[in-house]
Scaffold this active site. Structure first.
Site, PDB file in Angstrom:
ATOM      1  N   GLU A  54     -14.952 -83.659 116.159  1.00 56.68           N
ATOM      2  CA  GLU A  54     -14.916 -82.089 116.527  1.00 56.68           C
ATOM      3  C   GLU A  54     -15.924 -81.822 117.187  1.00 56.68           C
ATOM      4  OE1 GLU A  54     -14.361 -79.253 113.136  1.00 56.68           O
ATOM      5  OE2 GLU A  54     -13.008 -80.715 112.106  1.00 56.68           O
ATOM      6  N   GLU A 102     -14.815 -83.475 106.657  1.00 49.99           N
ATOM      7  CA  GLU A 102     -16.065 -82.973 106.362  1.00 49.99           C
ATOM      8  C   GLU A 102     -16.387 -82.980 104.889  1.00 49.99           C
ATOM      9  OE1 GLU A 102     -16.680 -79.101 108.308  1.00 49.99           O
ATOM     10  OE2 GLU A 102     -17.133 -80.083 110.001  1.00 49.99           O
TER      11      GLU A 102
HETATM   12  C1  BG6 Z   1     -15.405 -77.578 110.655  1.00 51.06           C
HETATM   13  C2  BG6 Z   1     -14.040 -77.381 110.161  1.00 51.06           C
HETATM   14  O1  BG6 Z   1     -16.141 -77.056 109.752  1.00 51.06           O
HETATM   15  O2  BG6 Z   1     -15.600 -76.517 111.649  1.00 51.06           O
HETATM   16  C3  BG6 Z   1     -12.818 -76.838 111.022  1.00 51.06           C
HETATM   17  O3  BG6 Z   1     -13.628 -79.026 110.105  1.00 51.06           O
HETATM   18  C4  BG6 Z   1     -13.463 -75.549 111.516  1.00 51.06           C
HETATM   19  O4  BG6 Z   1     -11.641 -76.707 110.275  1.00 51.06           O
HETATM   20  C5  BG6 Z   1     -14.676 -75.852 112.450  1.00 51.06           C
HETATM   21  O5  BG6 Z   1     -12.468 -74.852 112.177  1.00 51.06           O
HETATM   22  C6  BG6 Z   1     -15.230 -74.695 113.080  1.00 51.06           C
HETATM   23  O6  BG6 Z   1     -15.561 -73.751 112.293  1.00 51.06           O
HETATM   24  P1  BG6 Z   1     -14.889 -72.323 112.509  1.00 51.06           P
HETATM   25  O7  BG6 Z   1     -15.538 -71.615 111.047  1.00 51.06           O
HETATM   26  O8  BG6 Z   1     -15.473 -71.671 113.612  1.00 51.06           O
HETATM   27  O9  BG6 Z   1     -13.418 -72.381 112.316  1.00 51.06           O
END
Ligand code: BG6
Length: 491
Positions: free
Chosen positions: A386, A200
C-alpha cells in the site's frame, strides 16, 4: 535495471472498501456493514442495538477504537449511509476493473476476500456462491497474466462472531478463522500463490476490525495473541496445502524520527517504532520480544496461552513482509509540540515536510528509510502493498481528471524505492498503489478522499452510477510498469 525482472507492479484494494454487494450472493453481515460514513474530522460511527433493544451509535476515531457496549450487537439503522454496502461496486464491475488493470499492465492485484462471503456467520457453513465469485475474479486476473495477491482478512470480521463471541477475544475464533482459511487455500490453491494473513496487524484495535467490545489493553493484547496464533497456524496450513505458497504478514509502517537530538526524544522514537516492530518480531522472528514482555509486566497485562502457542509462533514464521507506507512521523517529549493527522493515529508535525489535505505527512525519503530499517532488522523479502495519496479529484469540463499531484506523490515514492533497491540493495518483490480503482476511505468513510488511477463516479451523498473514468495517472503508471520503473516522467 534496478527492479527484478519479475517485479510485481500493481494495485491494491480491500473488500469492505471496494467490493460492495453486502447482502448479495449469500454473504453474511460483516462488522464494517454497520460503520457509517464520516468525513475529515467527522468520525464514522458504529451503530448497535443493546440487549434491551436500545439503538445507539459510538464514534470511531481515527485510530478505529471506541468501545461498543458489551452485549450489544451491530445494527443497521434505517436512512443511514453505510459506505461498505455498495462501496465502489467491484461486485458488479469486476470485469471492467480487471480489464482496466490489464490495460495498465498490472503484474499483480492485491485484494481481500470477505470472510462473511465465504462463511456467512464466520463459522462452519460454506457459501458456495461466494467461493464462485472469487473463482471468477481469479480466473479473470490470470487470463491477463495478473497474479492475485490475497489478504485473508482486511479490517473486518463476520458480524456474528463480534456479536456472539466478542470477536478475537475468544479463543474459539482461531478455529473459525482456520476453517475459513483452509476453505480458501484449498479452493484457490492453483490460482493464488501470494497470501497475507491480516492487514496492518499492528493497528487492529476497534470493534469494527476485531469485534472486541471493550478494547482495553488487556483485552486487546489477548485478542492479538489469538490473531498471532491464528496467523501462524494459517502459515503452517498453507504450506501443507501448497508448498509453493508465499504467505506474508502485513504491517502499517510509519517510521518515527526524534523531533530533536535530545536523548529523551530519541528514546520516544524507539518506543514509537516498537509499536510495529513488536508485530514483526513475533511474525518474522517468531517470538515475543523482551521489551514487550516487560511492557506487559509493567502494565499488569497477562496473556492466556496454551501449551503449544509459542512453539507454533516460533516454527511458522512468514515468507515475506508486506507493509503499507503513507507517511513518517515524529516523536517528542514536548507536550506542546504541534500535532497533525495520521494513518490511524495522531502524529507530531514534522516542520520540514508538507502534509496532504487530510493532514498526512508526505515523506518519500521515509519510504527508503522504512525499507532499510525493515531489511536491516529482518533480512526477508519485502512487498510494499500500500502506498498512495488520498486527494480530492476534479472532473474538468472536457471530462479529464488531471491528478498531477498524485503522479508527483507516486513518482517521488517510486524514486525513493528505486534508490533503496539500487543503492542500498534491499530485497523488494513488488509495489501496489493503494486504492488503484477509487475506493471508500477506511478512516473517514468518504468517497471524496480518492486514491485511484481510475475514478469511480460515486459520491458521499450516495449518488453516482459507478461509471469508471481513467485519470491522468492511469497512463503515467502504465509507462512506469512498461519500463519496469525506469520511466517516471512519461505521461
Ligand atoms: C491503511 C488501510 O491503513 O490505509 C487501508 O490498510 C486504508 O484500508 C489506507 O484505506 C488509507 O487510509 P484511509 O483512511 O485514507 O482510507
Amino acid at each position: 535495471m534496478s527492479f527484478k525482472e519479475d517485479f510485481l507492479w500493481g494495485g491494491a484494494t480491500a473488500a469492505n472498501q471496494h467490493e460492495g454487494g453486502y447482502n448479495k450472493g449469500g454473504r453474511g453481515l460483516s462488522t464494517f456493514d454497520v460503520v457509517t460514513g464520516g468525513g475529515y474530522k467527522v468520525p464514522r460511527k458504529v451503530t448497535f442495538k443493546t440487549a434491551n433493544g436500545k439503538i445507539g451509535a459510538v464514534p470511531v476515531d481515527s485510530t478505529m477504537t471506541g468501545p461498543v457496549p458489551e452485549n450489544s450487537t451491530g445494527y443497521i439503522k434505517e436512512n443511514t449511509y453505510y459506505p461498505s454496502h455498495e462501496a465502489t461496486d467491484f461486485y458488479h464491475h469486476w470485469k471492467e476493473d480487471i480489464a482496466l488493470m490489464a490495460k495498465m499492465g498490472f503484474k499483480c492485484f492485491r485484494m481481500s476476500i470477505s470472510w462473511s462471503r465465504i462463511c456467512p456467520n464466520g463459522m462452519y457453513e460454506i457459501n458456495e456462491e461466494g467461493l464462485k465469485f472469487y473463482d471468477l475474479i481469479f480466473d479473470e486476473l490470470l487470463k491477463f497474466g495478473i497474479e492475485p495477491v490475497v489478504t485473508i482478512n482486511h479490517f473486518e470480521m463476520p458480524m456474528y462472531l463480534a456479536d456472539h463471541y466478542d470477536g478475537w477475544l475468544s479463543r474459539e475464533v482461531i478455529d473459525f478463522f482456520l476453517f475459513y482459511t483452509k476453505t480458501i487455500f484449498e479452493r484457490y490453491k492453483n490460482k493464488v500463490k501470494y497470501w497475507m494473513t491480516f492487514n496492518e496487524i499492528n493497528v487492529l484495535s476497534g470493534w469494527c476490525q476485531i469485534g472486541v467490545h471493550n478494547n482495553n489493553p488487556q483485552n486487546l493484547y489477548q485478542a492479538h495473541h489469538h490473531i498471532f496464533v491464528a496467523s501462524a497456524k494459517a502459515v503452517k496450513l498453507g504450506h501443507q496445502i501448497n508448498p509453493n505458497f508465499k504467505i506474508g504478514m502485513m504491517v502499517s509502517y510509519t517510521p518515527s524520527y526524534p523531533m530533536t537530538c535530545k536523548p529523551e526524544d530519541v528514546m520516544e522514537a524507539i518506543k514509537f517504532n516498537r509499536q510495529k516492530e513488536f508485530y514483526m518480531d513475533v511474525q518474522v522472528r517468531g517470538y515475543y520480544p523482551e521489551y514487550q514482555l516487560k511492557k506487559f509486566e509493567r502494565e499488569n497485562i497477562h496473556i492466556k496461552m496454551e501449551k503449544d502457542d509459542l512453539k507454533i509462533i516460533e516454527n511458522e514464521t512468514v515468507d515475506y513482509i508486506g507493509f503499507s507506507y503513507y507517511m513518517s512521523t515524529v516523536s517528542s517529549t514536548d507536550p506542546n509540540a504541534k500535532k497533525t493527522e495520521g494513518n490511524q493515529f495522531i502524529a507530531y508535525k514534522n516542520p520540514y515536510l508538507k502534509t496532504s489535505n487530510w493532514g498526512w505527512t508526505v515523506d518519500p525519503l521515509g519510504l527508503r528509510i522504512a525499507l532499510n530499517q525493515i531489511y536491516d532488522r529482518y533480512h526477508k523479502p519485502m512487498f510494499i502493498v500500500e502506498n498512495g495519496l488520498g486527494a480530492k479529484d476534479v472532473i474538468e469540463k472536457d471530462g479529464t481528471i488531471n491528478d498531477d499531484y498524485r503522479i508527483e506523490y507516486l513518482k517521488n515514492h517510486i524514486k525513493a524505492m528505486k534508490d533503496a533497491v539500487e543503492l542500498d540493495g534491499v530485497d523488494l518483490i513488488g509495489y501496489t498503489v493503494w486504492g488503484c480503482i477509487d475506493i471508500v476511505s477506511a478512516g473517514t468513510g468518504e468517497m471524496k478522499k480518492r486514491y485511484g488511477l481510475v475514478y469511480v463516479n460515486k459520491h458521499d451523498d450516495g449518488s453516482g452510477d459507478f461509471s469508471r473514468i481513467k485519470k491522468k495517472s492511469f497512463n503515467w503508471y502504465k509507462n512506469v510498469i512498461q519500463s519496469n520503473g525506469e520511466s517516471l516522467d512519461n505521461y
